[in-house]
Design a protein around this motif. Sequence first.
Motif, PDB file in Angstrom:
ATOM      1  N   TYR A   1      51.902 -21.225 -43.347  1.00 32.94           N
ATOM      2  CA  TYR A   1      51.990 -21.449 -44.790  1.00 32.94           C
ATOM      3  C   TYR A   1      52.181 -22.931 -45.094  1.00 32.94           C
ATOM      4  CZ  TYR A   1      53.084 -16.420 -44.894  1.00 32.94           C
ATOM      5  OH  TYR A   1      53.052 -15.057 -44.749  1.00 32.94           O
TER       6      TYR A   1
ATOM      7  N   PRO B   1      54.286 -25.810 -47.172  1.00 35.02           N
ATOM      8  CA  PRO B   1      55.748 -25.796 -47.398  1.00 35.02           C
ATOM      9  C   PRO B   1      56.220 -25.014 -48.631  1.00 35.02           C
ATOM     10  CG  PRO B   1      55.072 -27.932 -46.607  1.00 35.02           C
ATOM     11  CD  PRO B   1      53.799 -27.163 -46.848  1.00 35.02           C
TER      12      PRO B   1
ATOM     13  N   ARG C   1      47.151 -32.332 -53.242  1.00 32.80           N
ATOM     14  CA  ARG C   1      47.881 -32.858 -54.402  1.00 32.80           C
ATOM     15  C   ARG C   1      48.690 -31.746 -55.073  1.00 32.80           C
ATOM     16  NH1 ARG C   1      49.402 -37.546 -56.230  1.00 32.80           N
ATOM     17  NH2 ARG C   1      50.445 -37.196 -58.168  1.00 32.80           N
TER      18      ARG C   1
ATOM     19  N   PHE D   1      55.560 -28.102 -54.613  1.00 34.23           N
ATOM     20  CA  PHE D   1      56.750 -28.316 -53.781  1.00 34.23           C
ATOM     21  C   PHE D   1      57.822 -29.066 -54.571  1.00 34.23           C
ATOM     22  CE2 PHE D   1      59.176 -30.596 -50.494  1.00 34.23           C
ATOM     23  CZ  PHE D   1      59.467 -29.557 -49.622  1.00 34.23           C
TER      24      PHE D   1
ATOM     25  N   ARG E   1      61.451 -27.823 -55.781  1.00 34.39           N
ATOM     26  CA  ARG E   1      62.674 -28.556 -55.398  1.00 34.39           C
ATOM     27  C   ARG E   1      63.614 -28.651 -56.586  1.00 34.39           C
ATOM     28  NH1 ARG E   1      60.948 -33.308 -52.352  1.00 34.39           N
ATOM     29  NH2 ARG E   1      59.913 -33.841 -54.277  1.00 34.39           N
TER      30      ARG E   1
ATOM     31  N   GLY F   1      54.600 -41.968 -56.000  1.00 38.25           N
ATOM     32  CA  GLY F   1      54.180 -40.597 -56.329  1.00 38.25           C
ATOM     33  C   GLY F   1      52.828 -40.211 -55.734  1.00 38.25           C
TER      34      GLY F   1
ATOM     35  N   ASP G   1      49.684 -39.266 -52.975  1.00 38.71           N
ATOM     36  CA  ASP G   1      49.350 -38.492 -51.779  1.00 38.71           C
ATOM     37  C   ASP G   1      48.949 -39.539 -50.745  1.00 38.71           C
ATOM     38  OD1 ASP G   1      49.500 -35.645 -52.656  1.00 38.71           O
ATOM     39  OD2 ASP G   1      48.132 -36.437 -54.166  1.00 38.71           O
TER      40      ASP G   1
ATOM     41  N   LYS H   1      43.681 -40.909 -52.345  1.00 36.79           N
ATOM     42  CA  LYS H   1      44.940 -41.095 -51.599  1.00 36.79           C
ATOM     43  C   LYS H   1      45.241 -42.569 -51.349  1.00 36.79           C
ATOM     44  CE  LYS H   1      44.832 -36.710 -49.135  1.00 36.79           C
ATOM     45  NZ  LYS H   1      43.424 -36.310 -49.229  1.00 36.79           N
TER      46      LYS H   1
ATOM     47  N   ASN I   1      54.065 -37.841 -52.973  1.00 35.17           N
ATOM     48  CA  ASN I   1      53.855 -36.413 -53.269  1.00 35.17           C
ATOM     49  C   ASN I   1      53.636 -35.617 -51.985  1.00 35.17           C
ATOM     50  OD1 ASN I   1      53.386 -34.237 -55.175  1.00 35.17           O
ATOM     51  ND2 ASN I   1      51.216 -34.402 -54.667  1.00 35.17           N
ATOM     52  N   THR I   2      52.757 -36.135 -51.118  1.00 32.43           N
ATOM     53  CA  THR I   2      52.487 -35.482 -49.824  1.00 32.43           C
ATOM     54  C   THR I   2      52.167 -36.560 -48.791  1.00 32.43           C
ATOM     55  OG1 THR I   2      50.121 -35.323 -50.315  1.00 32.43           O
ATOM     56  CG2 THR I   2      51.451 -33.393 -50.837  1.00 32.43           C
TER      57      THR I   2
ATOM     58  N   THR J   1      49.688 -36.853 -45.354  1.00 33.66           N
ATOM     59  CA  THR J   1      48.710 -36.261 -44.441  1.00 33.66           C
ATOM     60  C   THR J   1      48.523 -37.213 -43.267  1.00 33.66           C
ATOM     61  OG1 THR J   1      47.539 -35.218 -46.285  1.00 33.66           O
ATOM     62  CG2 THR J   1      46.331 -35.420 -44.204  1.00 33.66           C
TER      63      THR J   1
ATOM     64  N   ARG K   1      64.886 -36.793 -48.800  1.00 30.76           N
ATOM     65  CA  ARG K   1      63.894 -36.175 -49.698  1.00 30.76           C
ATOM     66  C   ARG K   1      62.700 -35.737 -48.853  1.00 30.76           C
ATOM     67  NH1 ARG K   1      59.313 -37.773 -52.290  1.00 30.76           N
ATOM     68  NH2 ARG K   1      58.891 -36.773 -54.299  1.00 30.76           N
ATOM     69  N   LYS K   2      62.454 -34.447 -48.803  1.00 27.05           N
ATOM     70  CA  LYS K   2      61.344 -33.927 -47.994  1.00 27.05           C
ATOM     71  C   LYS K   2      60.070 -33.886 -48.832  1.00 27.05           C
ATOM     72  CE  LYS K   2      64.383 -32.901 -44.826  1.00 27.05           C
ATOM     73  NZ  LYS K   2      64.611 -33.879 -43.761  1.00 27.05           N
ATOM     74  N   VAL K   3      58.961 -34.086 -48.185  1.00 28.92           N
ATOM     75  CA  VAL K   3      57.664 -33.885 -48.857  1.00 28.92           C
ATOM     76  C   VAL K   3      56.765 -33.066 -47.927  1.00 28.92           C
ATOM     77  CG1 VAL K   3      57.810 -36.074 -50.118  1.00 28.92           C
ATOM     78  CG2 VAL K   3      56.546 -35.984 -47.987  1.00 28.92           C
ATOM     79  N   PRO K   4      55.813 -32.348 -48.466  1.00 28.17           N
ATOM     80  CA  PRO K   4      54.911 -31.585 -47.603  1.00 28.17           C
ATOM     81  C   PRO K   4      54.158 -32.515 -46.641  1.00 28.17           C
ATOM     82  CG  PRO K   4      54.716 -30.825 -49.856  1.00 28.17           C
ATOM     83  CD  PRO K   4      55.563 -32.068 -49.893  1.00 28.17           C
TER      84      PRO K   4
ATOM     85  N   ARG L   1      51.308 -32.673 -43.535  1.00 31.02           N
ATOM     86  CA  ARG L   1      50.205 -31.917 -42.952  1.00 31.02           C
ATOM     87  C   ARG L   1      49.524 -32.800 -41.932  1.00 31.02           C
ATOM     88  NH1 ARG L   1      44.510 -30.789 -45.404  1.00 31.02           N
ATOM     89  NH2 ARG L   1      44.434 -32.875 -46.266  1.00 31.02           N
TER      90      ARG L   1
ATOM     91  N   GLU M   1      46.872 -28.342 -40.167  1.00 33.91           N
ATOM     92  CA  GLU M   1      48.027 -27.474 -40.470  1.00 33.91           C
ATOM     93  C   GLU M   1      49.146 -28.226 -41.154  1.00 33.91           C
ATOM     94  OE1 GLU M   1      49.611 -24.906 -37.476  1.00 33.91           O
ATOM     95  OE2 GLU M   1      47.610 -24.311 -36.838  1.00 33.91           O
ATOM     96  N   TRP M   2      49.970 -27.453 -41.854  1.00 35.85           N
ATOM     97  CA  TRP M   2      51.199 -28.009 -42.430  1.00 35.85           C
ATOM     98  C   TRP M   2      52.273 -27.996 -41.355  1.00 35.85           C
ATOM     99  CZ3 TRP M   2      50.907 -30.225 -47.100  1.00 35.85           C
ATOM    100  CH2 TRP M   2      49.861 -29.854 -47.932  1.00 35.85           C
TER     101      TRP M   2
ATOM    102  N   GLU N   1      56.412 -28.127 -40.411  1.00 34.77           N
ATOM    103  CA  GLU N   1      57.797 -27.951 -40.873  1.00 34.77           C
ATOM    104  C   GLU N   1      58.603 -29.120 -40.320  1.00 34.77           C
ATOM    105  OE1 GLU N   1      60.462 -25.209 -42.749  1.00 34.77           O
ATOM    106  OE2 GLU N   1      58.635 -24.418 -41.876  1.00 34.77           O
TER     107      GLU N   1
END
Lengths: 267, 157
Positions: A89, A91, A224, A230, A234, B51, B53, B76, B106-107, B109, B134-137, B139, B153-154, B156
């Motif tokens: 999945y 996050p 994006r 996410f 939060r 802010g 990506d 990006k 924001n993310t 990659t 501060r966590k961000v997604p 990948r 993949e994302w 963790e």
Amino acid sequence: MEKHMKTPIKEVIGRFPQVGAILEDFGIGCVPCSVGTCLFSDILEIHNLAPGDEEVLMARIAGVVAPGRTVRHPEMRNSRPSRSAGIAYSPPMKRLVDEHALIKRFIALVPEIAGRLDLESEGDRELISRGVDFIRGYADRYHHAKEEDILFACFDPELDILKAMHEDHRRGRARVKGILDALERRDGEGVSENLHGYAGILTEHIKKEDEILYPWMDRNLSTRKVGEIFSAFREVDERFREAREGYEAFVEKLEEQFFARSAEVSR
Amino acid sequence: MSGFSGCPGSRMVEFKKEDLPAGEGAKVPSQLRQWPVQLHLVSPAAPYFQGADVLLTADCVPFAMGSFHNDFLKGKALAIACPKLDAGQEAYVEKIRVLCEESKINTLTVMIMQVPCCRGLLATAVQAMQGSERKVPLRYVVVSLQGEILQEEWVEA
């Protein structure tokens, strides 16, 4: 076959009940679905079967809806990766799946709670009130609100799959109202029936979301958008942090209370 | 079995190809929106990171992947690095942490090549994320020597 691809799945199953059983064989649970307006073609898209599985499924269904006729199968989608054994999945989806875990722990307690309910006891009435508070506060206000206000808002509200999820939420809320009404009447059977009803709806609903809806959404969200969801989650998590910890402690305490009691009884 | 026993990242390979057509319009416009791009040189406080990506890519990726600009760089902010050859990579960890915490990206990659040493760049990003409040997604995308996507993949963190 092409005509059936653009037909709501419940109509197809209604005319050809065997189709429901074939879908079940591939882990596609359209038969018990509360809405069933998804088009047959959308179901293939949403479930993302491996190309080989999809071909077999289509061949079996063609054998039912158009027996003995040469059927031209719709072109298979081949640009997507096949489904891997585990689901990875994004996050924000992972957060929702983790929240489901606590709801499932509560649901697992329902037979224990309902089985020994005595509404003449103030303690049991208090227990049901707190259980309803968990459902309304954690499952509905915290978790379902994240879904409905943030995640689902990223998709077309007219999508049948989203209508089905909203319908599950609505049926769940109706069961909660049923629990409270029965509690007020001190009707133990009514409370028990609605608790079990709620547990049944949510069990099926969580399975659909974890296995079908969230992976499908992940395939359709841009990087994006994943970041924005996410970030919005939060903010909700921070706002609900204290309440969430309280609900986690509540379920943990119930597990200690009921499962320890079950172990004693079975000894 | 191959007679080569050295580092797969340095192993010599030649891809024998006919000259491929450059595609319609021939020129592919650049999607780069900033300068500099090297991770030691960029400032996490730069406005284009706020802010954003962010794409953190191993140096070799854009050369291997013909569609890099349109498929990954578009929209990006960029930083590039080589986990095998760059010196002072502790600074990378800190810089990525600042991107997460202060620039509120924001993310993130991370694009790496399939060679094992490239995994170091992903490890750097994960380490930075673990140290960030501060966590961000996050990948990652693994690219083959011929520019195909092998894994996406994302993570963790």
